[in-house]
Design an enzyme around this catalytic site. Structure first.
Site, PDB file in Angstrom:
ATOM      1  N   SER A  12       4.875   6.640  -7.921  1.00 49.88           N
ATOM      2  CA  SER A  12       5.630   5.510  -7.436  1.00 49.88           C
ATOM      3  C   SER A  12       4.957   4.157  -7.654  1.00 49.88           C
ATOM      4  O   SER A  12       5.634   3.134  -7.605  1.00 49.88           O
ATOM      5  CB  SER A  12       5.907   5.684  -5.948  1.00 49.88           C
ATOM      6  OG  SER A  12       4.702   5.590  -5.217  1.00 49.88           O
ATOM      7  N   SER A  31       1.055   9.280  -7.039  1.00 54.17           N
ATOM      8  CA  SER A  31       1.669   7.969  -7.238  1.00 54.17           C
ATOM      9  C   SER A  31       0.746   6.885  -7.799  1.00 54.17           C
ATOM     10  O   SER A  31       1.227   5.826  -8.205  1.00 54.17           O
ATOM     11  CB  SER A  31       2.265   7.469  -5.920  1.00 54.17           C
ATOM     12  OG  SER A  31       3.509   8.079  -5.700  1.00 54.17           O
ATOM     13  N   LYS A  45       0.386  -3.287  -4.307  1.00 54.88           N
ATOM     14  CA  LYS A  45       1.644  -2.539  -4.219  1.00 54.88           C
ATOM     15  C   LYS A  45       2.407  -2.974  -2.974  1.00 54.88           C
ATOM     16  O   LYS A  45       1.805  -3.223  -1.932  1.00 54.88           O
ATOM     17  CB  LYS A  45       1.330  -1.042  -4.162  1.00 54.88           C
ATOM     18  CG  LYS A  45       2.550  -0.131  -4.203  1.00 54.88           C
ATOM     19  CD  LYS A  45       2.126   1.336  -4.216  1.00 54.88           C
ATOM     20  CE  LYS A  45       3.317   2.268  -4.292  1.00 54.88           C
ATOM     21  NZ  LYS A  45       2.904   3.688  -4.315  1.00 54.88           N
TER      22      LYS A  45
END
Lengths: 473, 93
Positions: A139, A163, A64
């Protein structure tokens, strides 16, 4: 189709000399070339061919884009960090490198991990591989969509209020948030420091166990990382869960979608069939979790994001007056959702409001934690849906922040209480959109929820269902 | 009810300039803050606040000198620099 396999399957093939890291890397690169234009899972894709070494034999992993990698652009999906090149590796990246991992790219996300739909990214939204008119969740939407679409074998995400777990659920993959303190946050761009935790997103529970073995453990560079022995999480696989007491948060189902309700009932039947003892549990303060979280998380964020002033790194809008430079830099560098949360956080911390909002929220946080403590006197783990509904359409909630926040109702409590939680696929809606089952465990008992998740996965094999791109037909 | 003036004050404390979006933000933040009043349903008078969700006590380490980031590495991402320094607008007039 190497890109379709699990990490464990690939490592077995490498051992038998049936494939190698380079073949896997090129299989992923080809897949990215084919479907990335529909998904937009990555902010940066790497070109360096892997070296075969260590436990992971050079198999590429996606990271990420809020986790720092030395000499690789780390943007947090924000204009303000668009050109930021970290001079160091996050501890998790360092640990993966030591275990022989290579890397395929940095995945898309909501800006500064603030969002539940991956739509607030400065680099455009990621789309759900099961239907590209829908959001992938957020997210860590890029990481989840990459794993679901075959653009990555497995990935790391971060989870502040769901997330990792919510996008994993909406994309039909496995996602785990470890106990607060299990994984070092050194090198993770801070959002809400008392809630943030890094964790894996994979196709199977077995792969999650494998990655956890690598990333967990005390790190002297993160004083909140726990000095507690890390077990071999793979030993938690293939355990019999007969007579294991599992709590069911039934009240949570009331406002869920039809697909979530039906699949959750089926999941309960699966556990009953495996001989687990299902016990209804009440978590009376869970209904306050969203209000509580959206005081605490923005408060911490407003403080953490004060560092983006355009002086030491990141985007800068030069002005001859320093204060003007700060204002112009931050106003052009941050997107709207980040600004909203900075304003909210500054407001709840400001003089005259601190007691009414922030202190109150920290007290309610105690009540939420005590709800779990009480439940765990009777059960080993608690099951509840990961998200109250399957994915929603792109654009549907982007102008209604409160509605967006409410989609985190079932994931936020584990962050507030610091507990480990895993999401595993539990079926599809009539429109072929995945829904997830969440298992929350006791602090530092990741092994217990891995056992339960793995038993469910072996019985249901939902991970064998994969999305087909209608664009490619 | 949060007013536009309060939002302006908070924006100024946050070093953020708001232009036309201030109307929308005021309305949205008002809705969110109104939702947060839900917490007032709970009596928390005798409840201790959470400061550390996982308690470990103090974390100490030995006071040893270790290698830190090299100067050029630390300056590498600076938008403006001069010699060994980050460059900022003149502060002392």
């Amino acid at each position: 189709m190497l890109y379709r396999l699990t990490l464990t399957e690939i490592l077995q093939m490498v051992k038998e000399r049936k494939t190698n890291a380079k073949e896997v890397f090129f299989s992923l690169k080809k897949r990215i070339e084919e479907v990335e234009k529909y998904v937009n899972a990555y902010i940066t894709v790497f070109d360096e061919e892997p070296e075969e070494k260590g436990l992971l034999n050079g198999i590429p992993i996606a990271i990420k884009d809020n986790i720092c990698m030395k000499d690789k652009r780390t943007t947090c999906a924000s204009r303000i960090l668009e050109n930021f090149i970290p001079p160091y590796d996050a501890t998790v990246v360092e640990r993966l490198k030591k275990s022989g991992a290579s890397f395929i790219g940095k995945t898309n996300m909501d800006e500064f991990a603030m969002g539940s739909s991956c739509e607030t990214s400065h680099f455009g939204p990621t789309k759900n591989p099961w239907n590209t008119n829908y959001i992938p969740g957020g997210s860590s939407g890029g990481s989840a969509a990459a794993v679901a679409s075959g653009e990555a074998i497995c990935a790391l995400g971060s989870d502040t209020g769901g997330s990792i777990r919510q996008p994993a659920a909406l994309c039909g993959v496995v996602g785990m948030k470890p106990t607060y303190g299990r994984v070092s946050r050194y090198g993770l761009v801070a959002f809400a420091s008392s809630l943030d935790q890094i964790g894996p997103i994979t196709r199977t529970v077995e792969d999650t166990a494998l990655l956890l073995n690598i990333i967990c453990g005390k790190d002297e560079r993160d004083s909140t990382s726990a000095d507690i022995p890390v077990p071999d999480f793979r030993k938690a696989l293939n355990r019999d869960i007969r007579d294991v007491k599992i709590g069911v948060y039934e009240k949570g189902l009331e406002d869920c979608s039809k697909a979530v309700k039906e699949n959750f009932k089926k999941a309960e039947d699966v556990f009953a069939g495996l001989g687990a003892e299902l016990i209804p549990v009440d978590l009376p303060h869970l209904e306050y979790a969203v209000a509580d979280y959206y005081i605490i998380a923005p408060a911490e964020a407003s403080s953490n994001l004060a560092r983006y002033d355009g002086v030491r790194y990141g985007f800068q809008q030069w002005r001859d007056d320093l204060m003007e430079m700060y204002r112009e830099t931050r106003s052009s560098g941050f997107g709207n959702e980040v600004k909203r949360r900075i304003l909210l956080g500054t407001y709840v911390l400001s003089s005259g409001y601190y007691d009414a909002y922030y202190l109150k929220a920290q007290k309610v946080r105690t009540l939420i934690k005590e709800d779990f403590d009480k439940a765990f006197d009777r059960v080993k783990a608690i099951i509840l849906p990961t998200s109250p509904a399957e994915a929603f359409r792109l654009g549907e909630r982007i102008n209604d922040p409160l509605k967006m926040y409410l989609s985190d109702i079932f994931t936020i409590p584990a962050n507030l209480a610091g507990l480990p939680a895993i999401s595993v696929p539990m079926g599809l809606s009539e429109d072929c959109l995945p829904v997830g089952l969440q298992i929350v465990g006791r602090a530092f008992c990741e092994d217990e929820i891995i056992s339960i998740a793995h038993a469910f996965e072996r019985e249901t094999c939902f991970y064998k269902k994969i999305p087909v791109f209608k664009e490619q037909i | 009810m949060i007013s536009k003036d309060e939002i302006k004050k908070v924006a100024s404390l946050s070093r953020i300039l708001l232009k036309e979006e201030i109307e929308e933000f005021t309305e949205q933040l008002d809705t969110i803050l109104d939702y947060m009043n839900k917490l007032n349903e709970l009596n928390t008078e005798d409840i201790d606040p959470v400061f550390h969700i996982v308690e470990f006590g103090n974390v100490f380490r030995n006071d040893e000198i270790k290698a830190s980031l090299a100067l050029d590495e630390a300056l590498k991402n600076a938008p403006q620099k001069e010699g060994a320094f980050f460059k900022v607008p003149r502060i002392i007039k």
